[in-house]
Each structure stands twice: as C-alpha cells, then as structure tokens.
Design a protein around this motif. Sequence first.
Motif, PDB file in Angstrom:
ATOM      1  N   LEU A 100      29.792  53.716 -77.133  1.00 52.28           N
ATOM      2  CA  LEU A 100      30.249  55.064 -77.479  1.00 52.28           C
ATOM      3  C   LEU A 100      29.826  56.062 -76.397  1.00 52.28           C
ATOM      4  O   LEU A 100      30.616  56.896 -75.947  1.00 52.28           O
ATOM      5  N   LEU A 101      28.575  55.949 -75.965  1.00 54.34           N
ATOM      6  CA  LEU A 101      28.055  56.857 -74.948  1.00 54.34           C
ATOM      7  C   LEU A 101      28.871  56.769 -73.659  1.00 54.34           C
ATOM      8  O   LEU A 101      29.228  57.779 -73.062  1.00 54.34           O
ATOM      9  N   LYS A 102      29.147  55.523 -73.253  1.00 52.66           N
ATOM     10  CA  LYS A 102      29.891  55.335 -72.008  1.00 52.66           C
ATOM     11  C   LYS A 102      31.252  56.016 -72.098  1.00 52.66           C
ATOM     12  O   LYS A 102      31.702  56.661 -71.156  1.00 52.66           O
ATOM     13  N   LYS A 103      31.895  55.861 -73.251  1.00 50.79           N
ATOM     14  CA  LYS A 103      33.206  56.477 -73.438  1.00 50.79           C
ATOM     15  C   LYS A 103      33.096  58.000 -73.371  1.00 50.79           C
ATOM     16  O   LYS A 103      33.833  58.670 -72.655  1.00 50.79           O
ATOM     17  N   GLU A 104      32.146  58.556 -74.115  1.00 54.00           N
ATOM     18  CA  GLU A 104      32.018  60.008 -74.204  1.00 54.00           C
ATOM     19  C   GLU A 104      31.610  60.625 -72.872  1.00 54.00           C
ATOM     20  O   GLU A 104      31.993  61.748 -72.562  1.00 54.00           O
ATOM     21  N   LEU A 105      30.844  59.889 -72.092  1.00 49.72           N
ATOM     22  CA  LEU A 105      30.333  60.442 -70.835  1.00 49.72           C
ATOM     23  C   LEU A 105      31.126  59.943 -69.636  1.00 49.72           C
ATOM     24  O   LEU A 105      30.709  60.088 -68.490  1.00 49.72           O
ATOM     25  N   ASN A 106      32.271  59.307 -69.936  1.00 52.70           N
ATOM     26  CA  ASN A 106      33.166  58.832 -68.868  1.00 52.70           C
ATOM     27  C   ASN A 106      32.495  57.888 -67.889  1.00 52.70           C
ATOM     28  O   ASN A 106      32.745  57.954 -66.691  1.00 52.70           O
ATOM     29  N   VAL A 107      31.645  57.026 -68.392  1.00 50.91           N
ATOM     30  CA  VAL A 107      31.064  55.993 -67.542  1.00 50.91           C
ATOM     31  C   VAL A 107      32.081  54.852 -67.466  1.00 50.91           C
ATOM     32  O   VAL A 107      32.530  54.367 -68.502  1.00 50.91           O
ATOM     33  N   PRO A 108      32.476  54.469 -66.253  1.00 48.12           N
ATOM     34  CA  PRO A 108      33.512  53.432 -66.155  1.00 48.12           C
ATOM     35  C   PRO A 108      33.036  52.094 -66.719  1.00 48.12           C
ATOM     36  O   PRO A 108      31.884  51.722 -66.533  1.00 48.12           O
ATOM     37  N   VAL A 109      33.930  51.419 -67.438  1.00 48.10           N
ATOM     38  CA  VAL A 109      33.615  50.083 -67.952  1.00 48.10           C
ATOM     39  C   VAL A 109      34.659  49.109 -67.410  1.00 48.10           C
ATOM     40  O   VAL A 109      35.763  49.517 -67.051  1.00 48.10           O
ATOM     41  N   SER A 110      34.314  47.840 -67.352  1.00 49.07           N
ATOM     42  CA  SER A 110      35.268  46.870 -66.815  1.00 49.07           C
ATOM     43  C   SER A 110      36.449  46.751 -67.767  1.00 49.07           C
ATOM     44  O   SER A 110      36.282  46.830 -68.974  1.00 49.07           O
ATOM     45  N   PRO A 111      37.656  46.558 -67.194  1.00 49.63           N
ATOM     46  CA  PRO A 111      38.846  46.510 -68.042  1.00 49.63           C
ATOM     47  C   PRO A 111      38.805  45.335 -69.005  1.00 49.63           C
ATOM     48  O   PRO A 111      38.349  44.253 -68.655  1.00 49.63           O
ATOM     49  N   GLY A 112      39.240  45.570 -70.220  1.00 50.35           N
ATOM     50  CA  GLY A 112      39.292  44.512 -71.213  1.00 50.35           C
ATOM     51  C   GLY A 112      40.680  43.921 -71.260  1.00 50.35           C
ATOM     52  O   GLY A 112      41.599  44.421 -70.621  1.00 50.35           O
ATOM     53  N   GLY A 113      40.847  42.848 -72.003  1.00 45.76           N
ATOM     54  CA  GLY A 113      42.177  42.257 -72.142  1.00 45.76           C
ATOM     55  C   GLY A 113      42.916  42.916 -73.280  1.00 45.76           C
ATOM     56  O   GLY A 113      42.610  44.038 -73.660  1.00 45.76           O
ATOM     57  N   GLU A 114      43.863  42.182 -73.813  1.00 44.27           N
ATOM     58  CA  GLU A 114      44.635  42.669 -74.941  1.00 44.27           C
ATOM     59  C   GLU A 114      43.742  42.703 -76.180  1.00 44.27           C
ATOM     60  O   GLU A 114      43.017  41.749 -76.436  1.00 44.27           O
ATOM     61  N   PRO A 115      43.765  43.772 -76.956  1.00 39.83           N
ATOM     62  CA  PRO A 115      42.907  43.823 -78.147  1.00 39.83           C
ATOM     63  C   PRO A 115      43.299  42.719 -79.124  1.00 39.83           C
ATOM     64  O   PRO A 115      44.480  42.461 -79.352  1.00 39.83           O
ATOM     65  N   ILE A 116      42.285  42.095 -79.694  1.00 37.91           N
ATOM     66  CA  ILE A 116      42.524  40.928 -80.545  1.00 37.91           C
ATOM     67  C   ILE A 116      43.322  41.280 -81.791  1.00 37.91           C
ATOM     68  O   ILE A 116      44.083  40.474 -82.308  1.00 37.91           O
ATOM     69  N   HIS A 117      43.185  42.534 -82.282  1.00 40.40           N
ATOM     70  CA  HIS A 117      43.868  42.859 -83.535  1.00 40.40           C
ATOM     71  C   HIS A 117      45.386  42.821 -83.385  1.00 40.40           C
ATOM     72  O   HIS A 117      46.097  42.603 -84.355  1.00 40.40           O
TER      73      HIS A 117
END
Length: 610
Positions: free
Chosen positions: A178-195
């Motif tokens: 959550l923190l990374k998202k809110e503070l715009n910390v880049p994360v490695s790209p994920g694949g297609e969401p499982i849902h």
Amino acid sequence: MRILLIHADSIEYEVKKKTKLAEVWDKEKDSFDEVLVAFCAMESPDEVDINRIISGAVLEIKETAGKVKTDRIMIYPYAHLSSDLASPDIAKDALVLLEKELKECDFFVKRAPFGYYKAFRLSCKGHPLSELSKSITLDDVPLKTEKGQVTHTFFVMKPDGTRDDVENYMDDSAFGSLLKKELNVPVSPGGEPIHVSIMRQKELVDYEPVSDVGHMRWLPKGKLIRDLLADYVLQILLPYGATPVETPVMYDLSDKAIFEHADKFGERQYRFKSGNRSMMLRFAACFGMFSIMRDMHISPNTLPMKMYELSTYSFRHEQKGEVIGLKRLRAFTMPDMHTLCLDMKESLSCFEEQLEMGWKTGLDFGTALVAVFRSTEDFFRENEEWVKKLVVKAGVPVLIEILSERVHYWIAKIDLAAIDGQGRPIENPTVQIDVESARRFDIKYYRENGEPVFPPILHCSPTGSVERVICAILENCGTLQVPVLPTWLSPVQVRIVPVSERHINEAKTVCNLINNSRIRADLDDRDESMGKKVRDAGMDWIPFVVVIGDSEVENNNLTVTIRGKSAPNKPYKETFTVENLVELVQKEIEGKPFRPLYTHELLSKKPRYI
RNA sequence: GCCGCUGUGGCUUAGUGGUAGAGCGGCUGAUUCGUAAUCAGCAGGCCGGGGGUUCAAGUCCCCCCAGCGGCUCCA
C-alpha cells in the motif's frame, strides 16, 4: 469543440436575420483582411468544462496563427460543424471567452455575432496550411493543476499511537504494498491478475462484447455471489439503523447542485442528451440521496440519520486503458450509505462505528485489509488524539496522509484496501467526512433559535464495490494451495456424487434433505465415472463433496470430502450422517446470508456458459 | 486516452508466405464405475473486423475493435 481554420485574404459578412438565440449586437456588417478565420461550434461534451476547452482552442489557434504568420483572428460561430451542439447560452459565453483570451494573447480579434443568419464572403489563400479542421475534446487539454499548491505529507502511525517514518515499512507485506502505491515507489510489473481467469473459468462473470468497455455480464453463479454480498451489506447496515432507499441512475445537469457536484469530478462521466435535456449517469448514489435529504424535513432529534442505497449501477467513464477485470469498471455496484450528523463531534463517533464495520468485512471475506487515513492539516491538528484512538483500536500500523488544504469535499477519510496477487492495492471500504455537500444541496436543519445548520455528512461504503469485493476474494483464492470460496459464498455448497446409477434415488433423497435445510446442494447424475465426477467437483471448488454408494446406503451414512481441510492431492475424508453434515455446514455459515441454488440441481441439466 | 504485447472451433492452444492440427468440451455408441480425466466414433474453423502487398496471407503492411502490461488516473 470543432474549429475550421481558414487563412484568408479577407472575410466580410453582413447580418441578415435574427434567430431566437441571437445575442445583442448592433453592427450590421464587418470585414477583416489578412486574417485567420476560426469557424467554431461548441459541442455538448464541452459543457463539462468550457474553460478548459477554450484554453485548448486558444493554444490551437495560436499555433496555426504562428505557422501562417498572422496576428489577426476572426471568430465566426458556425453551428453546422457539429451534430451534437452545446446549449446556445453556453456556446455564446464560450465564444466571448475565446475572444477575450485571444485578445489577452495580443491578437487583433474580431467576432461575428452569435445567433444570426449572416451572408459572408471568404477568400481562402489556398496554400497547404490555409485550411485546417480541428476537434478539441477535454482529453486533448490537460487539467490545470490547481492542486499544485497543495502539499501531501505522509507518515505511519503505529498501533501504540506514535509516529514512524514510511521508509521503515517499504517491504513486501500488504501494508508495504500500500505504501509503495501511495508514495509512487516503482514496483516490478505483474502479470495478468488471477481473478480475471478465475471469474471466467468458474463461470461467474464475463466480458460483454456488445456493451461498453467495463460493463460485465453476470452468469448465475456470479449473480448469486453478488446477491449474497448485497444481502450481507443489508444485514450489517439494518441493525446499525440505516434505512434503504433506491434512487434514479441519471440526473438532469440543469439543476445547479447536480451540475456542481458532477462538474467537480471532471469529465469521467457518461453524459448524453435526452430530448433537449443534458443528462449524466450517476457515479455514486450521492445525487439521489442528497436530493431526498434536500426535500426532507430534518429535525435535530432524528439525527444521526443513516440512509443506504445499493447503487446498481454507478457509472464512471474511466479511461479505456485503466479498465481491467473486476478491479476497475465503468459500471459497478456500490453499497453507499450517507449519514447526516448533528455536528462534527457526532460525525467523529459515527466515523468510528463505520470504520469498525469496514474492518469487519475484511474478516468476513477472508481478505486482509490495510488502511490509509487522509485529512487536511487543520483537521489533523484539531483531532490528532481521535486519529490515534482509531489506529490503536485497529491494532495495525496505518498510513497517514496530511493535505495542506482541502481539495475535495471531504476533510477526513479512511480507505481500506485488500492487496491483489501482484501486490497492488484494491481500494474497498471507505468512510469520509463531507463538509461541502449539505450547503450545495441545501440540506439543513434548524436550531432552537431558528438558525439553519448545514450538517456534516458521512459517506460510507462498508465493503467497497461488490465487484471489487469479488475481485479481492478471487485474488485471495489465487494464493491458496487448495483454492475455495468462503462456504457462505460458494454457489454450490454440497455436491452429491452417486457411485453408480442405482444410487441416484438415494442421492436425490439426501440432496433434498440438505436443500431443505437452507444449504445449497446439487447432484451429479451424469453418466460419468466416479473419478470424473469427483474431479469435476474439485474443479468447481465445492466445499463439501458427498459420495453415496453401496456402503453408504447400507450403513445409512455419507462419506464427505471437506475441501477446506484437504491438501493438494490429499483429500480429507470424514463420515457423517445427513444430520451431522447439515449441522456442520450450518455452523460454518451461521449468521451469513443464504439464498437457494441459482443453478440446476441436476448436473445433467446444467448448461455451460463458457 | 498514450506506449507496448496478444487475438487460431465453446475453452486451452500448435502452426515464420504454399492443402488449418491437437487436447478438453459437445454429440452418438459401448461401459454402471469407490475419490482429480473409461473407451471408440462423429460434428465443429471465411484464423478478432476491415483494407492492402503477393501467383499465393493465420503468417507481411495499414486502420479499427477487444484483452492484458505499463503510464496517467481512480471523485
């Protein structure tokens, strides 16, 4: 807005006849030479933000004028450029504004009058840049960052109420995500969401090719889960004192309050003309409920007043590339409660109660939640102790965002989020303190002395949108060794598998007994092998699989495979009587809503959708 | 909306310019079965849509649509 730009040796016009839309105008004729003529038509989508459209038009005209090296502009209203015109009053004002802004850019500007039949003569220069047609939409003009002055400060509040630096929490945990998202910390790209694959494989929900992007078709099993979730919300809100209502999905923009509330949120709306009315589709249930409140007699004695609507649907015209699976849709169902509070003090205590509900839904769905609390600086200064209390009660660290000033209708809000398989937040439950809408919609009560009060209004969705709840639950399933839905949400809770044809009658008796006990059971009566039927029950994530063969008939018992207790390739089996099984399942779904089977009781009669 | 990737029977997919192939599912028949796929046969494809290049296009090019990744955004 449509613009036709003609670089001309000259233009001259003569006013012939007034229409009923005519503006006040005294000049009979005019002309202009060595000029860039801008034929203009304002279109209905422009009404959302005329200022932005005009600033886009100014840029466009400036650029072309620069290229053809002229500083002389003639603005010429020309409705025939579009078949979807803005209302005349708005268009008239817009062209006046265009004139003013171009003059401020040091152009020599003339404007032909709006709402007259005019004769005109134009001589186009005919060089490559001399004729240009442009369409300007809100998407072309970036939003001016009025919020640029506002500063955002982040820190973490620990469960003991003390502050901590966000850096200490940037890990792979749910809270860290959550923190990374809110503070715009880049994360490695994920694949297609499982849902997305689960929702189709399990025949719950599917894309609808003949609707707009982000509008789904709900198949029986998904529809059942939706309805159960709706029942669930009602079941927690009714005891809390909320009163359900239902309001329209579309609103007339000529109402000032509706227009302002809609306009504040930019162009991400569905807008359309119905006859001669400009309408919008609601993006939340605020509109209808506020309208009810405006027309009510409100006594301070009946506050706090909690009004609830399941907004089927809310519409948000999200950008196409943002729409995905069940996570982000253009049409979604939002449980939406509004609480009229006596004063700020009461709104704080209601906020606390409603936040408790939000946390509880995470437990009931098996989706862990993390929290971010946001407020204005002023609010936080005055209520820091109260915020501490919320965090201590939550017992987990909470991200705090402080805004230097108020930019939205709320002064404080909390967002609870589940985390998907790729470590990205799915924002769900929320509570917000709205200090703006009561005044805008003229929602008020009177003090003893006759003084009107515009009360604070809480917005609360105890679960977030139904679609996102399902998204979070399915994402959570994707992380399980043996995926299974919570039993109360399983479209089929018990599957009866007769060993061979001669056991079907006995199996039917058992199936009926279970269904009559408010448990969803179906029967695999197909002419298939045991192995196949058991495998299919596993593929359907059935929580309880009952096998009935010679031994069971003889001993009058059931062999039950319990999915929740099984490991991959290691089914957990137990023997029950019908009564014991019913008791076990009922205990597991105790207190949760129930609906009967939405699919056929006999598998041989069950159609395939996907 | 922008950039990128993907699109082949209902589903999952093989197929690098030369006759579209498989598994599952479906149908038919046989089998009546003890915990994750019984056997056999049959049917089903203008290869997302439109345009182009070529003697020849699922395959190359352009446009559009959809799905996903990323950006922006989520009131």
